[in-house]
Design a protein around this motif. Sequence first.
Motif, mmCIF file in Angstrom:
data_model
loop_
_atom_site.group_PDB
_atom_site.id
_atom_site.type_symbol
_atom_site.label_atom_id
_atom_site.label_comp_id
_atom_site.label_asym_id
_atom_site.label_seq_id
_atom_site.Cartn_x
_atom_site.Cartn_y
_atom_site.Cartn_z
ATOM 1 N N MET A 139 14.252 -3.173 2.729
ATOM 2 C CA MET A 139 14.020 -2.056 3.661
ATOM 3 C C MET A 139 14.524 -2.414 5.055
ATOM 4 O O MET A 139 15.147 -1.583 5.723
ATOM 5 C CB MET A 139 12.536 -1.678 3.694
ATOM 6 N N LEU A 140 14.288 -3.658 5.484
ATOM 7 C CA LEU A 140 14.796 -4.067 6.804
ATOM 8 C C LEU A 140 16.317 -4.038 6.807
ATOM 9 O O LEU A 140 16.955 -3.621 7.776
ATOM 10 C CB LEU A 140 14.290 -5.468 7.173
ATOM 11 N N GLN A 141 16.905 -4.470 5.691
ATOM 12 C CA GLN A 141 18.371 -4.504 5.611
ATOM 13 C C GLN A 141 18.977 -3.110 5.500
ATOM 14 O O GLN A 141 20.156 -2.936 5.745
ATOM 15 C CB GLN A 141 18.801 -5.367 4.414
ATOM 16 N N SER A 142 18.143 -2.139 5.124
ATOM 17 C CA SER A 142 18.672 -0.773 5.017
ATOM 18 C C SER A 142 18.170 0.108 6.160
ATOM 19 O O SER A 142 18.106 1.336 6.028
ATOM 20 C CB SER A 142 18.295 -0.165 3.662
ATOM 21 N N GLY A 143 17.795 -0.524 7.282
ATOM 22 C CA GLY A 143 17.577 0.253 8.504
ATOM 23 C C GLY A 143 16.138 0.483 8.917
ATOM 24 O O GLY A 143 15.889 1.108 9.948
ATOM 25 N N LEU A 144 15.163 0.008 8.150
ATOM 26 C CA LEU A 144 13.770 0.158 8.590
ATOM 27 C C LEU A 144 13.568 -0.661 9.865
ATOM 28 O O LEU A 144 13.933 -1.834 9.910
ATOM 29 C CB LEU A 144 12.821 -0.345 7.496
ATOM 30 N N THR A 150 0.834 -1.206 0.000
ATOM 31 C CA THR A 150 0.000 0.000 0.000
ATOM 32 C C THR A 150 0.869 1.257 0.000
ATOM 33 O O THR A 150 0.711 2.138 -0.849
ATOM 34 C CB THR A 150 -0.917 0.022 1.248
ATOM 35 N N ALA A 151 1.817 1.307 0.944
ATOM 36 C CA ALA A 151 2.609 2.538 1.116
ATOM 37 C C ALA A 151 3.489 2.818 -0.103
ATOM 38 O O ALA A 151 3.707 3.973 -0.458
ATOM 39 C CB ALA A 151 3.466 2.434 2.380
ATOM 40 N N LEU A 152 3.978 1.778 -0.750
ATOM 41 C CA LEU A 152 4.895 1.981 -1.873
ATOM 42 C C LEU A 152 4.162 2.079 -3.208
ATOM 43 O O LEU A 152 4.781 2.085 -4.270
ATOM 44 C CB LEU A 152 5.951 0.864 -1.910
ATOM 45 N N SER A 153 2.836 2.187 -3.155
ATOM 46 C CA SER A 153 2.060 2.326 -4.390
ATOM 47 C C SER A 153 2.325 3.647 -5.089
ATOM 48 O O SER A 153 2.139 3.772 -6.296
ATOM 49 C CB SER A 153 0.565 2.251 -4.079
ATOM 50 N N ARG A 192 8.110 6.903 6.451
ATOM 51 C CA ARG A 192 9.270 7.639 6.968
ATOM 52 C C ARG A 192 10.550 7.189 6.257
ATOM 53 O O ARG A 192 11.338 7.992 5.794
ATOM 54 C CB ARG A 192 9.433 7.353 8.461
ATOM 55 N N HIS A 193 10.717 5.849 6.212
ATOM 56 C CA HIS A 193 11.916 5.265 5.610
ATOM 57 C C HIS A 193 12.045 5.677 4.141
ATOM 58 O O HIS A 193 13.140 5.922 3.644
ATOM 59 C CB HIS A 193 11.827 3.738 5.724
ATOM 60 N N GLY A 195 -4.034 0.452 13.207
ATOM 61 C CA GLY A 195 -3.894 -0.977 13.490
ATOM 62 C C GLY A 195 -2.471 -1.386 13.153
ATOM 63 O O GLY A 195 -1.669 -0.550 12.723
ATOM 64 N N PRO A 196 -2.129 -2.649 13.340
ATOM 65 C CA PRO A 196 -0.766 -3.086 13.054
ATOM 66 C C PRO A 196 -0.287 -2.674 11.655
ATOM 67 O O PRO A 196 0.865 -2.269 11.485
ATOM 68 C CB PRO A 196 -0.869 -4.611 13.151
ATOM 69 N N ILE A 197 -1.181 -2.726 10.681
ATOM 70 C CA ILE A 197 -0.752 -2.425 9.309
ATOM 71 C C ILE A 197 -0.512 -0.927 9.138
ATOM 72 O O ILE A 197 0.497 -0.510 8.570
ATOM 73 C CB ILE A 197 -1.771 -2.980 8.291
ATOM 74 N N GLY A 198 -1.422 -0.101 9.666
ATOM 75 C CA GLY A 198 -1.228 1.349 9.586
ATOM 76 C C GLY A 198 0.046 1.789 10.298
ATOM 77 O O GLY A 198 0.783 2.657 9.821
ATOM 78 N N ILE A 199 0.315 1.158 11.433
ATOM 79 C CA ILE A 199 1.509 1.502 12.215
ATOM 80 C C ILE A 199 2.787 1.178 11.419
ATOM 81 O O ILE A 199 3.730 1.962 11.382
ATOM 82 C CB ILE A 199 1.495 0.715 13.550
ATOM 83 N N MET A 200 2.777 0.013 10.759
ATOM 84 C CA MET A 200 3.962 -0.333 9.945
ATOM 85 C C MET A 200 4.095 0.602 8.749
ATOM 86 O O MET A 200 5.208 0.952 8.347
ATOM 87 C CB MET A 200 3.869 -1.796 9.490
#
Length: 342
Positions: free
Chosen positions: A301-306, A156-159, A184-185, A173-178
Amino acid sequence: MRALVKTGPGEGLELQRVKKPEPGHNDVLIKIRKTAICGTDVHIWKWDEWAARTIPAPMVVGHEYVGEVVAVGQEVRGFQVGDRVSGEGHVTCGFCRNCRAGRRHLCRNTVGVGVNRPGCFADYLAIPAFNAFKIPDGIEDDLAAIFDPFGNAAHTALSFDLVGEDVLITGAGPIGIMAVAIARHAGARHVVITDVNPYRLGLAEKMGATRAVNVLERGLPEVMAELGMTEGFDVGLEMSGAPRAFESMLENMNHGGRVALLGIPPKSTAIDWNHVIFKGLVIKGIYGREMFETWYKMTAMLQSGLDIRPVITHRFPVEEYALGFEAMIGGQSGKVILDWSA
Ligand code: NAD
Ligand code: ZN
């Protein structure tokens, strides 16, 4: 093996002994280490109208997991015993137009793991190897277990391009929070999130929201004025399924804004189409995750600091699954992990 089974109509799930699944020629057999509880599992737990219509009880449920490949079917290439994997919960047909064009997330024949076919709340899961996704070392099990909902947030966010944009997320909810952390990232300027649940708004703040707004207490125009936003939001991510939240999003978008809809509203929800037309909004519906582009993006994204670790708020051994569901149902939680390894 042990499994959490929806045994029939009515509330709850039962931890039972069931037969271990046999992997087919194109399948991998996964020994489950950790699973996470999804809102869908809560619907199944409560046995609401949707669940009663959809779930072929008795059935093992669950679709968010990490585990280890312990057997591979004879036709499987690219996976080996010992691989640590999570997996895509949408099993696609492979022969419809979209599947054949590589747009698997748009398959019209999608079947859901733990919804239409046996799920991962068990010691073992057999799924098509196509659906498995190898998790690189360095990404911890707890995070690998939530790649499915993390993928909803990422898809969703990267759309839309978020760099330098002001983003409104409705629903913490969990998804909105992520999605807050992802926006931000990715380089958004202001990330404003709304909810009516103070606990969850607190989590959203930890994830880097510019403002976490309780819409029962203040309106978005006031927040926008405070941030010096004179025109409106550039990107909207609807992650609540609440009609009022979507309405306020449409009201507060800038002209030319882009909106992605993940939250599932009640049927026949009405909106004021004048916002869409006269603001020239672009609206995109989101279902699941892109296979497997979203999965690569999550990993990278996790590997680059998210850092999305604050979204995991509860951990239980599987025997205490009822406490896990209680935490989810109470709304005072982010993601809840059940540990099968003991
Ligand atoms: P969730 O139910 O945990 O979160 C929704 C949040 O919206 C809650 O915290 C709730 O308090 C909040 N909310 C309620 N009314 C609101 C309002 N007026 N304004 C702002 N917030 C409000 O759900 P989740 O697991 O985070 O999932 C988010 C949404 O996405 C749900 O609607 C879910 O059904 C949907 N979903 C869709 C897909 C898909 O593929 N399209 C996949 C997973 C989840
Ligand atoms: Zn298909």
